[in-house]
Design an enzyme around this catalytic site. Structure first.
Site, mmCIF file in Angstrom:
data_model
loop_
_atom_site.group_PDB
_atom_site.id
_atom_site.type_symbol
_atom_site.label_atom_id
_atom_site.label_comp_id
_atom_site.label_asym_id
_atom_site.label_seq_id
_atom_site.Cartn_x
_atom_site.Cartn_y
_atom_site.Cartn_z
ATOM 1 N N ASP A 34 -0.343 2.435 -9.159
ATOM 2 C CA ASP A 34 -1.626 2.885 -7.882
ATOM 3 C C ASP A 34 -2.902 2.212 -8.559
ATOM 4 O OD1 ASP A 34 -2.362 3.276 -4.181
ATOM 5 O OD2 ASP A 34 -3.987 2.426 -6.342
ATOM 6 N N LEU A 36 -5.879 2.591 -8.163
ATOM 7 C CA LEU A 36 -7.117 3.513 -7.536
ATOM 8 C C LEU A 36 -8.274 2.510 -6.866
ATOM 9 C CD1 LEU A 36 -6.291 6.254 -10.482
ATOM 10 C CD2 LEU A 36 -5.672 6.360 -7.463
ATOM 11 N N ALA A 84 -1.848 -2.938 -1.206
ATOM 12 C CA ALA A 84 -2.278 -3.806 -0.090
ATOM 13 C C ALA A 84 -3.957 -3.949 -0.536
ATOM 14 C CB ALA A 84 -1.822 -4.576 1.071
ATOM 15 N N THR A 135 2.929 -5.821 8.915
ATOM 16 C CA THR A 135 1.796 -5.291 9.883
ATOM 17 C C THR A 135 2.433 -6.206 10.796
ATOM 18 O OG1 THR A 135 -0.321 -5.557 10.791
ATOM 19 C CG2 THR A 135 -0.292 -6.896 8.726
ATOM 20 N N ASP A 136 1.378 -5.885 11.759
ATOM 21 C CA ASP A 136 2.108 -6.687 13.153
ATOM 22 C C ASP A 136 1.696 -7.678 12.940
ATOM 23 O OD1 ASP A 136 0.088 -5.034 14.126
ATOM 24 O OD2 ASP A 136 0.790 -4.949 15.857
ATOM 25 N N GLU A 137 -0.090 -8.045 13.132
ATOM 26 C CA GLU A 137 -1.409 -8.273 12.594
ATOM 27 C C GLU A 137 -0.690 -9.920 12.433
ATOM 28 O OE1 GLU A 137 -4.936 -6.907 11.751
ATOM 29 O OE2 GLU A 137 -4.216 -5.367 12.056
ATOM 30 N N TYR A 161 -7.033 -11.027 5.888
ATOM 31 C CA TYR A 161 -6.058 -9.930 6.327
ATOM 32 C C TYR A 161 -4.959 -10.520 6.294
ATOM 33 C CZ TYR A 161 -3.431 -6.016 7.195
ATOM 34 O OH TYR A 161 -2.161 -5.004 7.344
ATOM 35 N N LYS A 165 -1.418 -11.260 4.881
ATOM 36 C CA LYS A 165 -0.021 -10.618 4.516
ATOM 37 C C LYS A 165 1.145 -11.335 4.940
ATOM 38 C CE LYS A 165 0.633 -6.700 4.758
ATOM 39 N NZ LYS A 165 0.972 -5.861 3.498
ATOM 40 N N PRO A 216 -18.912 3.756 16.740
ATOM 41 C CA PRO A 216 -19.355 2.417 17.400
ATOM 42 C C PRO A 216 -17.960 1.698 17.391
ATOM 43 C CG PRO A 216 -19.261 2.545 14.698
ATOM 44 C CD PRO A 216 -19.472 4.491 15.513
ATOM 45 N N ARG A 225 -4.566 -1.601 20.316
ATOM 46 C CA ARG A 225 -3.449 -1.352 19.558
ATOM 47 C C ARG A 225 -2.212 -0.436 19.570
ATOM 48 N NH1 ARG A 225 -6.030 -5.184 18.587
ATOM 49 N NH2 ARG A 225 -7.979 -5.636 16.595
ATOM 50 N N ASP A 292 -19.016 -7.488 18.054
ATOM 51 C CA ASP A 292 -17.855 -6.933 17.932
ATOM 52 C C ASP A 292 -17.302 -7.719 16.892
ATOM 53 O OD1 ASP A 292 -15.296 -7.331 18.411
ATOM 54 O OD2 ASP A 292 -15.344 -8.549 20.459
HETATM 55 P P1 NAD Z 1 -4.437 1.602 2.156
HETATM 56 O O1 NAD Z 1 -5.488 0.566 1.827
HETATM 57 O O2 NAD Z 1 -5.020 3.014 2.389
HETATM 58 O O3 NAD Z 1 -3.840 1.894 0.700
HETATM 59 C C1 NAD Z 1 -3.767 0.750 0.072
HETATM 60 C C2 NAD Z 1 -3.087 1.065 -1.317
HETATM 61 O O4 NAD Z 1 -3.056 0.184 -2.344
HETATM 62 C C3 NAD Z 1 -4.415 2.081 -2.322
HETATM 63 O O5 NAD Z 1 -3.874 2.992 -2.555
HETATM 64 C C4 NAD Z 1 -4.469 1.639 -3.323
HETATM 65 O O6 NAD Z 1 -5.470 2.242 -4.633
HETATM 66 C C5 NAD Z 1 -3.794 0.353 -3.388
HETATM 67 N N1 NAD Z 1 -4.806 -1.042 -4.436
HETATM 68 C C6 NAD Z 1 -4.608 -2.065 -3.557
HETATM 69 N N2 NAD Z 1 -4.501 -3.211 -4.784
HETATM 70 C C7 NAD Z 1 -3.684 -2.556 -5.698
HETATM 71 C C8 NAD Z 1 -3.199 -3.675 -6.776
HETATM 72 N N3 NAD Z 1 -3.592 -4.772 -6.880
HETATM 73 N N4 NAD Z 1 -2.592 -3.227 -7.800
HETATM 74 C C9 NAD Z 1 -2.399 -1.296 -6.695
HETATM 75 N N5 NAD Z 1 -1.956 -0.837 -6.048
HETATM 76 C C10 NAD Z 1 -3.584 -1.667 -5.684
HETATM 77 O O7 NAD Z 1 -3.212 0.348 3.045
HETATM 78 P P2 NAD Z 1 -2.636 1.362 4.074
HETATM 79 O O8 NAD Z 1 -2.656 1.762 4.963
HETATM 80 O O9 NAD Z 1 -1.520 2.585 3.088
HETATM 81 O O10 NAD Z 1 -1.137 -0.198 4.256
HETATM 82 C C11 NAD Z 1 -0.175 0.468 2.794
HETATM 83 C C12 NAD Z 1 0.031 -0.741 3.571
HETATM 84 O O11 NAD Z 1 0.894 -0.909 4.523
HETATM 85 C C13 NAD Z 1 -0.151 -2.237 3.198
HETATM 86 O O12 NAD Z 1 1.175 -3.338 2.843
HETATM 87 C C14 NAD Z 1 -0.232 -2.633 4.417
HETATM 88 O O13 NAD Z 1 -1.139 -3.854 4.840
HETATM 89 C C15 NAD Z 1 -0.048 -2.388 5.851
HETATM 90 N N6 NAD Z 1 0.103 -1.630 6.913
HETATM 91 C C16 NAD Z 1 -1.000 -0.507 7.144
HETATM 92 C C17 NAD Z 1 -1.077 -0.476 8.573
HETATM 93 C C18 NAD Z 1 -1.876 0.360 8.884
HETATM 94 O O14 NAD Z 1 -2.562 0.391 9.688
HETATM 95 N N7 NAD Z 1 -2.921 1.403 7.664
HETATM 96 C C19 NAD Z 1 -0.148 -1.217 9.358
HETATM 97 C C20 NAD Z 1 1.405 -1.803 9.142
HETATM 98 C C21 NAD Z 1 0.933 -2.230 7.757
HETATM 99 P P1 TYD Z 2 -8.743 -0.697 12.647
HETATM 100 O O1 TYD Z 2 -8.484 0.927 12.355
HETATM 101 O O2 TYD Z 2 -10.432 -1.431 11.303
HETATM 102 O O3 TYD Z 2 -7.195 -2.024 12.384
HETATM 103 P P2 TYD Z 2 -6.671 -2.808 12.702
HETATM 104 O O4 TYD Z 2 -8.316 -3.815 12.558
HETATM 105 O O5 TYD Z 2 -5.965 -3.065 11.672
HETATM 106 O O6 TYD Z 2 -6.242 -2.752 13.956
HETATM 107 O O7 TYD Z 2 -9.201 -0.649 14.015
HETATM 108 C C1 TYD Z 2 -8.357 -1.046 14.876
HETATM 109 C C2 TYD Z 2 -9.234 -1.046 16.050
HETATM 110 O O8 TYD Z 2 -10.363 -0.526 16.637
HETATM 111 C C3 TYD Z 2 -9.818 -2.772 16.369
HETATM 112 O O9 TYD Z 2 -9.493 -3.206 17.856
HETATM 113 C C4 TYD Z 2 -10.966 -2.893 16.197
HETATM 114 C C5 TYD Z 2 -11.605 -1.802 16.543
HETATM 115 N N1 TYD Z 2 -12.586 -0.623 15.352
HETATM 116 C C6 TYD Z 2 -13.963 -1.145 15.963
HETATM 117 O O10 TYD Z 2 -13.988 -0.719 17.634
HETATM 118 N N2 TYD Z 2 -15.413 0.681 16.284
HETATM 119 C C7 TYD Z 2 -15.286 0.199 14.355
HETATM 120 O O11 TYD Z 2 -15.777 0.567 13.617
HETATM 121 C C8 TYD Z 2 -13.576 -0.580 13.924
HETATM 122 C C9 TYD Z 2 -13.521 0.233 12.047
HETATM 123 C C10 TYD Z 2 -12.361 -0.160 14.588
#
Ligand code: NAD
Ligand code: TYD
Length: 361
Positions: A34, A36, A84, A135-137, A161, A165, A216, A225, A292
């Site tokens: 990682d 960091l 990521a 991700t589903d996005e 983003y 992905k 917000p 979601r 928005d």
């Molecule tokens: P996060 O942002 O919390 O953590 C990302 C981690 O990756 C961090 O520890 C960061 O230091 C590390 N990192 C970033 N760039 C790096 C690099 N170049 N080299 C090495 N380490 C690096 O992310 P998360 O929410 O834990 O998501 C993890 C994975 O799951 C991602 O691939 C994301 O696309 C996917 N994902 C996330 C969600 C969600 O809701 N959070 C949902 C579906 C998929």
């Molecule tokens: P987020 O947690 O950023 O995840 P993602 O954009 O990957 O779905 O946001 C979840 C939903 O919440 C999204 O529709 C955007 C909305 N949102 C707010 O309404 N206010 C906020 O301050 C943030 C961060 C997100």
């Protein structure tokens, strides 16, 4: 699965996965790579289960020689790739690191795995596995009457983003198809739970509501979601590692689709219950509808029939239970919260993302 390289294991889902894997599979050796960034923290890796072996490497997935040497040094047979840039709003503010880490970083890992596993060691598909976490996005946004995303839904990513992905998924898929790299892809919906960085909706709202700050809500708050408790995601990934078929994609989701506004209201009510404060309760009064997000996806929903039928996985937590557990975690882990809150970069992000957003109603 013996020597596992976890990338991004200091972030939200990756650190939960490290905790989960050490708890459930104590015979594995975990190497956590990682960089960091602002999103990764050693705070997430405190109190790891003492069973199993764990090594942390501070480094970047784009560093080809580092990645190649780690694969050899630790005889890695399994890669679980979380690292990521993960926040949509940050990808809108500045997409470049998303292209670097999500696309170039994934390519670097795939190429190192191909060279080491296929060219140098000539291993068979049974012995190694690359699990790409996505991700589903990547599927874009659904209209109210459209069916949930399945594994065959065409990609239509809308944010930088999501596009980064989607690109990484395509590169990963090509390595499975062209080189027979034993690889699985999982596309998961929005996660929530312990250790999530408070730039994302749920932890941001919990921390703001605790302090009596405005909450917000982007646009009309009617975006939808599909929410999954993070430990359920970890369990799904382990099921894919153990029972999934190389070359396949699996959708993972929580099978519940509330509006953002209703999530925010539920958090307000939970905090009023756990931490009543007459000066700020009812916390629903803190809700602030603001400008928005540009290109904001309206609705996500996941069809999880494939993973349910073929691997027997399904979510264990209801949204109500998961949210209660999550709110309680943020209330109990004051040291974690203080460490993240005082991070200068985090405060700068809050200023950058929220000061220009106007109250809309
Ligand atoms: P996060 O942002 O919390 O953590 C990302 C981690 O990756 C961090 O520890 C960061 O230091 C590390 N990192 C970033 N760039 C790096 C690099 N170049 N080299 C090495 N380490 C690096 O992310 P998360 O929410 O834990 O998501 C993890 C994975 O799951 C991602 O691939 C994301 O696309 C996917 N994902 C996330 C969600 C969600 O809701 N959070 C949902 C579906 C998929
Ligand atoms: P987020 O947690 O950023 O995840 P993602 O954009 O990957 O779905 O946001 C979840 C939903 O919440 C999204 O529709 C955007 C909305 N949102 C707010 O309404 N206010 C906020 O301050 C943030 C961060 C997100």
């Amino acid at each position: 699965m013996k020597n596992v390289l976890v990338t991004g294991g200091a972030g939200f889902i990756g650190s939960n996965f490290v905790h989960y894997l050490l708890k459930t599979e104590p015979e594995v050796n975990i190497i956590n790579l990682d960089a960091l960034t602002y999103a990764g923290s050693q705070e997430n890796l405190k109190d790891l289960p003492t069973r199993g072996s764990y090594t942390f490497v501070d480094g970047n997935i784009c560093d080809r020689s580092l990645v190649s040497s780690l694969l050899k040094q630790y005889a890695i047979d399994t890669i679980v790739h979380f690292a990521a840039e993960s926040h949509v709003d940050r990808s809108i503010a500045g997409p470049e690191p998303f292209i670097q880490t999500n696309i170039v970083g994934t390519f670097t890992l795939l190429e190192a795995a191909r060279k080491f596993w296929l060219d140098e060691k000539g291993v068979s598909g049974q012995e190694v596995r690359f699990q790409h976490v996505s991700t589903d996005e990547v599927y874009g946004s659904l209209n109210p009457d459209e069916s949930a995303f399945s594994e065959t839904t065409p990609y239509a990513p809308n944010s930088p983003y999501a596009a980064s992905k989607a690109s990484s998924d395509h590169v990963a898929r090509s390595y499975a198809h062209t080189y027979n790299l034993p690889l699985t892809i999982t596309n998961c919906s929005n996660n929530y739970g312990p250790r999530q960085f408070p730039e994302k909706l749920i932890p941001l709202i919990i921390l703001n509501a605790l302090e009596g700050k405005k909450l917000p809500v982007y646009g009309d708050g009617q975006q939808i979601r599909d929410w999954l408790f993070v430990e359920d995601h970890c369990e799904a990934i382990l099921a894919v590692l153990k029972k999934g078929t190389a070359g396949e994609t699996y959708n993972i989701g929580g099978e519940n689709q509330p509006t953002n506004l209703s999530i925010v209201q539920t958090i307000c009510d939970l905090l009023d219950e756990f931490k009543p404060d007459p000066s700020i309760s009812p916390r629903r009064s803190l809700i602030d509808f603001v400008t928005d997000r540009p290109g904001h996806d309206r609705r996500y929903a996941m069809n999880i029939q494939k993973i349910r039928k073929t691997l027997g996985w399904q979510p264990k937590h209801t949204l109500q239970d998961g949210l209660r557990e999550t709110v309680q975690w943020y209330l109990s882990n004051t040291q974690w919260v203080a460490a993240i809150r005082t991070q200068q970069e985090y405060q700068q992000w809050l200023t950058q993302n929220y000061t220009k957003r106007e109250t809309k109603r």
